[in-house]
Design an enzyme around this catalytic site. Structure first.
Site, mmCIF file in Angstrom:
data_model
loop_
_atom_site.group_PDB
_atom_site.id
_atom_site.type_symbol
_atom_site.label_atom_id
_atom_site.label_comp_id
_atom_site.label_asym_id
_atom_site.label_seq_id
_atom_site.Cartn_x
_atom_site.Cartn_y
_atom_site.Cartn_z
ATOM 1 N N GLU A 1 7.437 -41.426 -15.019
ATOM 2 C CA GLU A 1 8.070 -42.231 -16.079
ATOM 3 C C GLU A 1 8.852 -41.328 -17.021
ATOM 4 O O GLU A 1 8.701 -40.102 -16.988
ATOM 5 C CB GLU A 1 7.023 -43.059 -16.828
ATOM 6 C CG GLU A 1 5.836 -42.285 -17.319
ATOM 7 C CD GLU A 1 4.666 -43.207 -17.704
ATOM 8 O OE1 GLU A 1 4.273 -43.159 -18.868
ATOM 9 O OE2 GLU A 1 4.168 -43.947 -16.842
ATOM 10 N N LYS B 1 9.972 -39.359 -20.278
ATOM 11 C CA LYS B 1 9.290 -38.787 -21.435
ATOM 12 C C LYS B 1 10.168 -39.072 -22.657
ATOM 13 O O LYS B 1 11.187 -38.417 -22.877
ATOM 14 C CB LYS B 1 9.078 -37.283 -21.256
ATOM 15 C CG LYS B 1 8.250 -36.685 -22.352
ATOM 16 C CD LYS B 1 7.798 -35.282 -21.972
ATOM 17 C CE LYS B 1 6.836 -34.712 -22.974
ATOM 18 N NZ LYS B 1 7.364 -34.613 -24.322
ATOM 19 N N ASP C 1 11.543 -39.137 -26.274
ATOM 20 C CA ASP C 1 11.514 -38.104 -27.305
ATOM 21 C C ASP C 1 11.326 -38.740 -28.677
ATOM 22 O O ASP C 1 12.281 -38.962 -29.419
ATOM 23 C CB ASP C 1 12.818 -37.299 -27.256
ATOM 24 C CG ASP C 1 12.682 -35.987 -27.997
ATOM 25 O OD1 ASP C 1 11.551 -35.652 -28.407
ATOM 26 O OD2 ASP C 1 13.700 -35.303 -28.172
ATOM 27 N N TYR D 1 2.698 -46.356 -23.313
ATOM 28 C CA TYR D 1 2.602 -45.693 -22.017
ATOM 29 C C TYR D 1 1.184 -45.436 -21.511
ATOM 30 O O TYR D 1 1.010 -44.959 -20.413
ATOM 31 C CB TYR D 1 3.404 -44.394 -22.006
ATOM 32 C CG TYR D 1 3.049 -43.433 -23.127
ATOM 33 C CD1 TYR D 1 1.813 -42.814 -23.171
ATOM 34 C CD2 TYR D 1 3.961 -43.144 -24.132
ATOM 35 C CE1 TYR D 1 1.489 -41.937 -24.184
ATOM 36 C CE2 TYR D 1 3.647 -42.275 -25.155
ATOM 37 C CZ TYR D 1 2.399 -41.675 -25.179
ATOM 38 O OH TYR D 1 2.078 -40.817 -26.187
ATOM 39 N N LYS E 1 10.019 -30.722 -17.882
ATOM 40 C CA LYS E 1 10.958 -30.648 -19.005
ATOM 41 C C LYS E 1 12.353 -30.374 -18.478
ATOM 42 O O LYS E 1 12.537 -29.487 -17.648
ATOM 43 C CB LYS E 1 10.533 -29.512 -19.960
ATOM 44 C CG LYS E 1 9.290 -29.823 -20.767
ATOM 45 C CD LYS E 1 9.521 -31.008 -21.681
ATOM 46 C CE LYS E 1 8.791 -30.972 -22.984
ATOM 47 N NZ LYS E 1 8.892 -29.902 -23.880
ATOM 48 N N CYS F 1 8.856 0.624 -43.413
ATOM 49 C CA CYS F 1 8.793 -0.785 -43.762
ATOM 50 C C CYS F 1 9.842 -1.108 -44.824
ATOM 51 O O CYS F 1 9.874 -0.463 -45.873
ATOM 52 C CB CYS F 1 7.390 -1.101 -44.283
ATOM 53 S SG CYS F 1 7.262 -2.738 -44.998
ATOM 54 N N CYS G 1 8.002 -1.996 -48.332
ATOM 55 C CA CYS G 1 7.281 -1.053 -49.191
ATOM 56 C C CYS G 1 7.675 0.395 -48.942
ATOM 57 O O CYS G 1 7.222 1.295 -49.653
ATOM 58 C CB CYS G 1 5.775 -1.219 -48.990
ATOM 59 S SG CYS G 1 5.218 -0.642 -47.384
ATOM 60 N N CYS H 1 3.874 -2.024 -40.183
ATOM 61 C CA CYS H 1 3.725 -1.273 -41.416
ATOM 62 C C CYS H 1 2.230 -1.033 -41.604
ATOM 63 O O CYS H 1 1.441 -1.974 -41.562
ATOM 64 C CB CYS H 1 4.283 -2.108 -42.571
ATOM 65 S SG CYS H 1 3.754 -1.486 -44.166
ATOM 66 N N CYS I 1 0.893 -3.050 -48.719
ATOM 67 C CA CYS I 1 2.301 -3.483 -48.635
ATOM 68 C C CYS I 1 2.453 -4.882 -49.232
ATOM 69 O O CYS I 1 1.762 -5.810 -48.830
ATOM 70 C CB CYS I 1 2.736 -3.476 -47.176
ATOM 71 S SG CYS I 1 4.318 -4.276 -46.896
HETATM 72 S S1 IVH Z 1 1.336 -39.551 -21.476
HETATM 73 C C1 IVH Z 1 -2.895 -37.561 -22.172
HETATM 74 N N1 IVH Z 1 3.681 -40.665 -21.173
HETATM 75 O O1 IVH Z 1 4.821 -36.624 -24.792
HETATM 76 C C2 IVH Z 1 -1.424 -37.543 -22.016
HETATM 77 N N2 IVH Z 1 3.407 -39.163 -22.972
HETATM 78 O O2 IVH Z 1 3.004 -33.769 -24.785
HETATM 79 C C3 IVH Z 1 -0.756 -38.595 -22.779
HETATM 80 N N3 IVH Z 1 5.373 -38.878 -24.366
HETATM 81 O O3 IVH Z 1 2.621 -36.488 -27.368
HETATM 82 C C4 IVH Z 1 0.713 -38.516 -22.733
HETATM 83 N N4 IVH Z 1 6.668 -40.277 -23.274
HETATM 84 O O4 IVH Z 1 3.881 -38.605 -27.265
HETATM 85 C C5 IVH Z 1 2.955 -39.823 -21.891
HETATM 86 N N5 IVH Z 1 5.682 -41.746 -20.787
HETATM 87 C C6 IVH Z 1 4.958 -40.913 -21.522
HETATM 88 C C7 IVH Z 1 5.478 -40.257 -22.655
HETATM 89 C C8 IVH Z 1 4.661 -39.370 -23.350
HETATM 90 C C9 IVH Z 1 6.582 -39.439 -24.301
HETATM 91 C C10 IVH Z 1 4.962 -37.879 -25.378
HETATM 92 C C11 IVH Z 1 3.641 -38.171 -25.989
HETATM 93 C C12 IVH Z 1 2.899 -36.864 -26.067
HETATM 94 C C13 IVH Z 1 3.852 -35.890 -25.461
HETATM 95 C C14 IVH Z 1 3.140 -35.057 -24.425
#
Ligand code: IVH
Length: 672
Positions: A113, A115, A117, A222, A310, A404, A407, A422, A427
């Site tokens: 799915e 991610k 932001d 999610y 990522k 430094c 100091c 240092c 300092c």
């Molecule tokens: S699952 C236990 N699904 O990404 C794992 N996270 O570092 C739960 N995020 O803080 C995360 N879209 O806020 C999941 N489809 C998605 C997401 C998602 C965004 C964010 C989430 C979390 C960060 C993961």
């Protein structure tokens, strides 16, 4: 119309509005126009104005209507909100899947799915009614932002079924809403937000829910944190169930039979993401079977059954205007590049750390160079490389100073270390940084004592060590610039309150090199008091869970320093002594076992080992993990093992459980 008829109409309107809200947000399939919706809503508002006694919190009119708050309360998450591990390439993803499949012992179906932001939130519903919403915070404790979340229209106030459930989702701002918001802010002369994520974060943390309501936030849910539904078998089913309940689910998700299917999904979105109406920063990959998820479990920070792929960071070109040295609290000299300001991945960057002299040499970064900049993990600006072919000849090679800059003391590079430090403990740059760290939020958490005030205190000669903070009085504070009587009183109160902080925070606050909060927690648990920690031998330190030889050496070094021992004594005299506070109520027993050293081993009936260790420490004893010449007693339960022989060989007295009870009774230590 009769009152009874009005009542019926009101109920009807609420039900219809709730239904159309569900069609619109959860199903993305509205049956009526926005105008028709608004008309019904207006009719309901009018009815509720006539009969305010009929207003309920889940009424569609009640999204806004709460007064501004002074601050947010904190919420302890019943199930922590973890974060995700990351992978950055095809190879890393393949390795992740191989690991999962090896653990599972079978082929695995995945779920991919987007991610989103934005910001993670936790939503709790009781019998279908929205009760509480919170930010992620540190994963364990977040902030109560219920009233602000109520203003997010895609969040159902009442579910389609009376479920009791905790749901996780991501609150975000669409690119459109972000652009419009910034246009308005610019017109009004307000600072603009760097990116939609920051705008969403700023909007969610508004103290006035009306402001949040105007910001047009959105949410995708999610996952489920906890549920009373026992029938769910897969993550896909969970999402389906969430949608049936009325939550908004992201439609761009897919079950994937293997890693190749995952990679196609990733590839598709790597290019198509530009066309989405909101920002995403990667693809989340989850194991679909909930049973398998449970089997795979969690590391301290993240699930083993999920990871985030990522997308590669956006790179831009900029110029290095200068390189300057910063001195940190451990004396580390860090070169910092000052850059021509440039927008990268949504925010303006004008500085980037170069870490140390080796990094500068390897990348051959010179003052005046044009460099490639990116954000590591989409957050921290990083110079990737330099474009040497664009040099004009005017660039200057940076030379790391041997002294430094704060100091003038020697800056030394120890063998095996990349960092120059240092070595002058007096300092001023280190002193200030150390003090700021001591008072910081994750350490002693002294409210209102940030870097600016600390600098004033240091410059005024009022504070040189953390102990001095506890000697401050009101007249001294009031003499500082921009410090009124009320702020002075508040600050003093915050300082006094910090005496109650638990031991791990104090240990962390001391700023012992390599000792983070995790190590501090383990050390506190093991040694019980700062004094016991200060006296611990390196062997005992290494025996602690998260402590390796390097940290152990650093702890020993810290406490070997005369000035640091003095600091401990002073803090104790000033009442900053976590254990003595925790045990003061127990009166005499605090010192009953003073100066005795125990080792506890084997199984003790009715007690866990840590119960016994805590009891001993509270009575003033030292407890260590291994037997040495310093050990006075070995408390040995069943299956005590090799420690018994060691005790015998060193002549250490062994107490079995019965003897141990008698021993405690004789010394007046109560244990039940
Ligand atoms: S699952 C236990 N699904 O990404 C794992 N996270 O570092 C739960 N995020 O803080 C995360 N879209 O806020 C999941 N489809 C998605 C997401 C998602 C965004 C964010 C989430 C979390 C960060 C993961």
């Amino acid at each position: 119309m009769s009152e009874e008829q009005d009542r019926q109409r009101l109920e009807e309107l609420r039900q219809q509005l709730q239904y159309h809200n569900y069609r619109y947000h959860a199903l993305d399939d509205p049956e009526i126009s926005d105008q028709e919706f608004d008309q019904m809503l207006r009719e309901l508002v009018e009815l509720e104005e006539t009969y305010p006694q009929w207003i309920t919190p889940d009424s569609p009119t009640q999204r806004v209507g709460y007064a501004p708050v002074e601050g947010f309360g904190s919420v302890t998450h019943a199930v922590p909100l973890l974060s995700l591990s990351n992978v950055f390439s095809e190879d890393e993803l393949r390795a992740f899947c191989q690991r999962v499949e090896r653990w599972a012992g079978t082929q695995v179906t995945y779920f991919a799915e987007l991610k989103i932001d934005g910001l993670a939130v936790s939503l709790s519903y009781e019998e279908g009614l929205f009760g509480q919403g919170a930010t992620r915070g540190d994963g364990t404790v977040g902030e109560d932002i219920t009233q602000n979340l109520r203003t997010v229209r895609a969040l159902p106030l009442r579910l389609q079924a009376p479920a009791t459930i905790n749901v996780r989702g991501e609150v975000f701002m669409s690119r459109d809403a972000f652009v419009r918001l910034n246009e308005e802010r610019e017109k009004q002369g307000d600072a603009v937000f760097a990116n939609p994520r920051n705008a969403a974060a700023g909007s969610l943390r508004q103290l006035d829910p009306q402001v949040t309501a105007d910001r047009r936030l959105d949410i995708f849910c999610y996952s489920i944190g906890a549920t009373d539904n026992q029938e769910l078998r897969t993550h896909s089913e969970s999402l389906q169930y969430l949608q049936e309940l009325g939550f908004k689910i992201n439609p761009h998700a897919q079950r994937c039979a293997d890693v190749d299917a995952l990679l196609s999904f990733i590839q598709y979105w790597a290019t198509e993401r530009q066309g989405l109406p909101y920002d995403i920063d990667g693809i989340v990959i989850k194991v679909d079977s909930l049973e398998l998820q449970e089997m795979l479990g969690y590391t301290a920070k993240s699930p083993r059954w999920a990871t985030a792929y990522k997308f590669p960071a956006q790179q831009v070109l900029t110029k290095v205007l200068n390189i300057q040295i910063q001195v940190g609290r451990t004396g580390a000299l860090t070169p910092l590049a000052h850059l021509e300001p440039v927008n990268v991945a949504g925010s303006t960057v004008s500085r980037a750390t170069l870490h140390n002299e080796d990094v500068i040499r390897e990348k051959d970064v010179r003052i005046g160079d044009t460099v490639i900049l990116q954000k590591a993990g989409d957050v921290i600006p990083e110079i990737v490389s330099t474009r040497s072919e664009l040099r004009t000849g005017d660039e200057q090679v940076f030379v790391m100073p041997s002294h430094c800059p704060a100091c003038g003391g020697d800056a030394v590079r120890l063998e095996g270390e990349a960092v120059r430090r240092c070595v002058n403990t007096a300092c001023p740059a280190q002193r200030l940084e150390r003090l700021v760290h001591f008072a910081s939020r994750s350490a002693m958490d002294i409210d209102g004592l940030g870097p600016a005030i600390m600098e004033q205190l240091v410059n005024a000669g009022l504070v040189t060590t953390p102990a001095d903070l506890y000697r401050l009085h009101k007249e001294q504070l009031q003499a500082l610039e921009r410090m009124g009587s009320k702020s002075a009183a508040n600050l003093l109160q915050a300082i006094a309150a910090s005496k109650e902080q638990p031991l791990p925070r104090l240990i962390f606050a001391l700023g012992i090199r390599l000792v983070g909060i995790e190590a501090a927690r383990d050390l506190a648990e093991r040694f019980g008091t700062l004094q016991a920690l200060a006296e611990a031998a390196e062997d005992d330190l290494v025996a602690v869970k998260s402590i390796g030889p390097k940290i152990a050496a650093s702890v020993r070094q810290f406490f070997a320093e005369e000035a640091n021992r003095e600091l401990l004594d002073e803090l104790r005299e000033l009442g900053v002594n976590p254990r003595s506070q925790a045990t003061a109520a127990q009166g005499e027993s605090v010192t009953a076992l003073k100066d005795l050293t125990f080792v506890v081993t084997g199984k003790l009936e009715g007690w866990t080992r840590s119960d016994v260790e805590q009891l001993l420490r509270q009575a003033g004893a030292n407890v260590t993990g291994s037997i040495s010449g310093n050990t006075d007693y070995l408390v040995a339960g069943e299956k005590a093992g090799s420690k018994l022989e060691k005790a015998a060989s060193l002549g250490v007295t062994v107490l079995d459980q019965e003897q141990f009870r008698t021993f405690l009774q004789e010394r007046g230590v109560s244990f039940d």
